[in-house]
Design an enzyme around this catalytic site. Structure first.
Site, PDB file in Angstrom:
ATOM      1  N   GLY A  40      11.207  11.373 -10.901  1.00  0.00           N
ATOM      2  CA  GLY A  40      11.988  11.673 -10.378  1.00  0.00           C
ATOM      3  C   GLY A  40      12.443  12.718 -11.158  1.00  0.00           C
ATOM      4  O   GLY A  40      12.775  13.183 -11.316  1.00  0.00           O
ATOM      5  N   VAL A  67      -9.054   7.193  15.425  1.00  0.00           N
ATOM      6  CA  VAL A  67      -9.532   6.636  14.423  1.00  0.00           C
ATOM      7  C   VAL A  67      -8.109   5.490  14.250  1.00  0.00           C
ATOM      8  O   VAL A  67      -9.273   4.117  14.027  1.00  0.00           O
ATOM      9  CB  VAL A  67      -9.845   6.954  12.600  1.00  0.00           C
ATOM     10  CG1 VAL A  67      -8.082   7.916  11.888  1.00  0.00           C
ATOM     11  CG2 VAL A  67     -10.285   6.398  12.376  1.00  0.00           C
ATOM     12  N   ASP A  68      -7.280   5.606  13.813  1.00  0.00           N
ATOM     13  CA  ASP A  68      -6.179   4.386  14.286  1.00  0.00           C
ATOM     14  C   ASP A  68      -6.146   3.152  14.922  1.00  0.00           C
ATOM     15  O   ASP A  68      -6.656   2.094  14.406  1.00  0.00           O
ATOM     16  CB  ASP A  68      -4.775   4.413  13.556  1.00  0.00           C
ATOM     17  CG  ASP A  68      -4.826   5.798  12.657  1.00  0.00           C
ATOM     18  OD1 ASP A  68      -5.365   5.577  11.705  1.00  0.00           O
ATOM     19  OD2 ASP A  68      -3.795   6.595  12.620  1.00  0.00           O
ATOM     20  N   SER A  69      -6.623   3.559  16.125  1.00  0.00           N
ATOM     21  CA  SER A  69      -6.660   2.442  17.001  1.00  0.00           C
ATOM     22  C   SER A  69      -7.793   1.202  17.134  1.00  0.00           C
ATOM     23  O   SER A  69      -7.472   0.277  17.220  1.00  0.00           O
ATOM     24  CB  SER A  69      -5.775   3.161  18.684  1.00  0.00           C
ATOM     25  OG  SER A  69      -7.238   4.144  18.767  1.00  0.00           O
ATOM     26  N   GLU A 110      -0.966  11.298 -11.911  1.00  0.00           N
ATOM     27  CA  GLU A 110      -1.440  10.289 -11.260  1.00  0.00           C
ATOM     28  C   GLU A 110      -2.442  12.068 -10.130  1.00  0.00           C
ATOM     29  O   GLU A 110      -3.240  12.337  -9.292  1.00  0.00           O
ATOM     30  CB  GLU A 110      -0.508   9.956  -9.628  1.00  0.00           C
ATOM     31  CG  GLU A 110       1.095  11.038  -9.691  1.00  0.00           C
ATOM     32  CD  GLU A 110       1.862  11.396 -10.451  1.00  0.00           C
ATOM     33  OE1 GLU A 110       3.180  11.657 -10.398  1.00  0.00           O
ATOM     34  OE2 GLU A 110       1.470  10.740 -11.948  1.00  0.00           O
ATOM     35  N   HIS A 163       2.420  13.652 -16.197  1.00  0.00           N
ATOM     36  CA  HIS A 163       1.794  12.892 -14.182  1.00  0.00           C
ATOM     37  C   HIS A 163       0.385  12.600 -14.226  1.00  0.00           C
ATOM     38  O   HIS A 163      -0.765  13.199 -13.656  1.00  0.00           O
ATOM     39  CB  HIS A 163       2.475  13.603 -13.529  1.00  0.00           C
ATOM     40  CG  HIS A 163       3.957  13.658 -12.702  1.00  0.00           C
ATOM     41  ND1 HIS A 163       4.462  12.752 -12.461  1.00  0.00           N
ATOM     42  CD2 HIS A 163       4.787  14.650 -13.263  1.00  0.00           C
ATOM     43  CE1 HIS A 163       5.271  13.234 -11.816  1.00  0.00           C
ATOM     44  NE2 HIS A 163       5.885  14.036 -12.590  1.00  0.00           N
ATOM     45  N   CYS A 215       7.303   9.600 -16.124  1.00  0.00           N
ATOM     46  CA  CYS A 215       8.056  11.159 -16.315  1.00  0.00           C
ATOM     47  C   CYS A 215       9.348  10.018 -16.104  1.00  0.00           C
ATOM     48  O   CYS A 215       9.502   9.873 -17.383  1.00  0.00           O
ATOM     49  CB  CYS A 215       7.928  11.812 -14.857  1.00  0.00           C
ATOM     50  SG  CYS A 215       8.781  13.579 -14.767  1.00  0.00           S
ATOM     51  N   TYR A 216      10.363  10.561 -14.926  1.00  0.00           N
ATOM     52  CA  TYR A 216      11.620   9.960 -15.212  1.00  0.00           C
ATOM     53  C   TYR A 216      11.394   8.259 -15.449  1.00  0.00           C
ATOM     54  O   TYR A 216      12.650   8.341 -16.437  1.00  0.00           O
ATOM     55  CB  TYR A 216      12.333  10.103 -13.956  1.00  0.00           C
ATOM     56  CG  TYR A 216      13.885   9.475 -13.770  1.00  0.00           C
ATOM     57  CD1 TYR A 216      14.610  10.447 -13.793  1.00  0.00           C
ATOM     58  CD2 TYR A 216      13.422   8.149 -13.090  1.00  0.00           C
ATOM     59  CE1 TYR A 216      15.798  10.324 -14.029  1.00  0.00           C
ATOM     60  CE2 TYR A 216      15.011   7.630 -13.195  1.00  0.00           C
ATOM     61  CZ  TYR A 216      16.493   8.748 -13.725  1.00  0.00           C
ATOM     62  OH  TYR A 216      17.410   8.060 -13.742  1.00  0.00           O
ATOM     63  N   LYS A 219      -5.168   6.312   5.521  1.00  0.00           N
ATOM     64  CA  LYS A 219      -5.576   7.042   6.195  1.00  0.00           C
ATOM     65  C   LYS A 219      -6.967   7.294   5.753  1.00  0.00           C
ATOM     66  O   LYS A 219      -8.217   6.338   6.588  1.00  0.00           O
ATOM     67  CB  LYS A 219      -5.577   8.313   6.543  1.00  0.00           C
ATOM     68  CG  LYS A 219      -6.786   8.948   7.698  1.00  0.00           C
ATOM     69  CD  LYS A 219      -6.306   8.052   9.274  1.00  0.00           C
ATOM     70  CE  LYS A 219      -5.505   9.338   9.729  1.00  0.00           C
ATOM     71  NZ  LYS A 219      -5.118   8.884  11.301  1.00  0.00           N
TER      72      LYS A 219
END
Length: 527
Positions: free
Chosen positions: A62, A233-235, A178, A176, A89-90, A382
């Site tokens: 953060g 793709v989503d629907s 990630e 970090h 981190c934070y 996604k």
């Protein structure tokens, strides 16, 4: 389980968001380790966190200093709950401070690539190099670890760059893990998940399908369901999941507004139906949309017209489905939406509305036509949606389709939208997509909008004659989430082929240009 009650999601790893730009990235990296994760705000109390029955908790980074007035803090009660915790981190500094360690400003900030020295591998840093590159972003540092913690690593600006208390299953790193710039970051996260928290990597696409099928069946019961299918793709994946769960209780409505790319309508009608067996209602509204758009060139006006007409067409189709169902003694109670997890997070992590309102992504329905939502993708990113789609057998051409705006080609024509201009843009777009696919690049880029500058003409020479044609703009971009983007450095030979083909095969176009603007300052779409 009583009908209409969604099945529970897996017990989550909670990512507590302290305002870091990387909170979603942490959640994604946990999922890449095949462990389910969710994001919660730092304003959640310990009671609220534990009410989610987490298997582990990660405290994100953060922008604040732990000593700044009003800075977010961690309730020390969290560390007595028996849940494994990793601070980043934070979150690492807030953990140290809450447990009695010392955090202070050293005057030596660390930003970007930073080497750390491992002095004791412990659980987190096992099987990683003694000297390794990490990604730092901090001004404060932990000077003394809390009582009971072992210091694992140090750096030039961080006397304590990592620590752990294995007995209490509490861990932390200043860097970090990630981000890809931390060379062994994913290994550190997986050591926390697998060894520190004792979790199994069993959250996979096949398990997601099984869980969601059970959830949909529990929620829907024997009621009828409607889905607005866009071909994206989503629907498509949402519809395929519901179809697998309840079969012909689902009716999909596909509105062909004439603003689609070449072959998309046919692909939905042919390939998607063949792969899923879904019941499909196709509404041909091409003339209606063209008439409504005639004479309008302002982009916001075009968007509003397209949205309004979609609402009206979908409303009529929904009424037909409801009437047909009622004639057979059924009731349509549910509407499928392709809401994704970033949508949920960015809207404040709300639990979702019970009824459709005009702002929903199907285009909206009137208040007197009420449905409950079925949102089988609302826990997924996604890339996870694509994996689920492949697991369900959705055609790869749909699963890997690049993001396409709801208003379609209507906002990729700068100027009035006409049938002739749509055909020009469709032809140019089809060539660009074909060549990107041939070069194996269509999955390397986020998307490549092809834009027709309909109100612009330039002089050209074609066939020894003077032409006065339209320019086409290629806008290839790379992104993870569309919040930011950079233009994609396509190979010159691919660009050359695309340009040559478009100017040779699309007679109305005599110039192809490349947009090399990042986002910000430019948006991905031109309108």
């Amino acid at each position: 389980m009583p009908p209409h009650t969604p099945a529970p999601t897996p017990r989550p790893v909670l990512v507590v968001d302290f305002g870091a730009q990387y909170a979603q990235l942490i959640a994604r990296r946990v999922r890449e380790a095949n462990v389910y994760s969710e994001i919660v705000p730092h304003s959640f109390s310990v009671e609220q966190m534990l009410a989610k029955d987490p298997v582990a908790i990660i405290l994100s980074g953060g922008p604040s200093s732990v000593y700044a007035q009003g800075a977010p803090f961690v309730d020390p009660a969290l560390f007595d709950a028996g849940v494994p915790v990793l601070g980043i981190c934070y979150g690492f500094q807030a953990m140290a401070k809450a447990l009695g360690g010392t955090v202070a400003q050293t005057g030596a900030r660390e930003y970007g690539g930073t080497e750390v020295e491992v002095c004791s591998a412990g659980v987190l840093l096992a099987d990683t190099p003694e000297h390794q590159t990490t990604w730092m972003s901090h001004g404060d540092s932990v000077h003394e670890a809390p009582s009971g913690f072992e210091v694992l690593a140090t750096s030039s600006g961080s006397p304590v760059a990592a620590f752990e208390d294995g007995d209490r299953r509490l861990y932390g790193v200043q860097w970090h893990p990630e981000v890809k710039h931390s060379a062994h970051g994913q290994t550190v996260l997986e050591h926390f998940l697998y060894e520190g928290a004792g979790l199994a990597p069993d959250w996979t696409a096949s398990n997601v399908v099984a869980d969601q099928v059970a959830a949909i069946r529990a929620q829907v019961g024997d009621a009828r369901v409607i889905c607005g299918l866009s071909g994206g793709v989503d629907s498509s994946v949402a519809a395929a999941l519901v179809q697998k769960a309840v079969g012909d209780q689902l009716t999909c409505v596909f509105v062909d507004h004439g603003l689609l790319r070449a072959g998309e309508a046919e692909q939905v009608e042919r390939d998607f139906v063949a792969a899923t067996g879904v019941r499909l209602m196709v509404v041909d509204a091409r003339e209606r949309f063209l008439e409504a758009l005639a004479g309008h060139s302002d982009p916001e006006t075009k968007r509003k017209i397209i949205g309004r007409e979609f609402i009206r067409v979908f409303e009529d189709a929904a009424r037909d489905v409801v009437a047909d169902a009622g004639a057979h003694g059924d009731e349509v109670k549910f509407l499928v939406q392709g809401t994704l997890y970033p949508d949920v997070v960015e809207s404040g992590g709300g639990e979702g509305a019970a009824n459709i309102k005009s702002h929903h992504n199907v285009g909206g329905l009137p208040d007197d036509l009420q449905f409950s939502l079925v949102e089988p993708l609302r826990t997924l990113f996604k890339d996870e949606v694509r994996a689920v789609g492949l697991e369900l057998g959705v055609p790869e051409e749909i699963v890997w389709r690049q993001p396409f705006p709801g208003p379609g080609l209507g906002i990729r024509i700068v100027g009035d939208v006409t049938a002739e201009r749509l055909e020009v843009l469709r032809a140019a777009d089809a060539i660009a997509r074909e060549e990107l696919s041939k070069a194996g690049l269509d999955r390397e880029i986020w998307q490549c909008p092809v834009v027709l500058l309909a109100d612009v003409r330039s002089v050209g020479v074609q066939g020894d004659g003077r032409t006065y044609g339209h320019p086409i703009v290629l806008r290839p971009v790379s992104s993870e989430d569309a919040m930011t983007a950079d233009w994609t450095r396509l190979p010159y030979d691919v660009l050359s082929v695309i340009s040559t083909r478009i100017t040779n095969e699309v007679s109305e176009v005599n110039r192809v240009v490349l947009d090399v603007t990042s986002k910000p300052p430019g948006t991905i779409e031109w309108e």
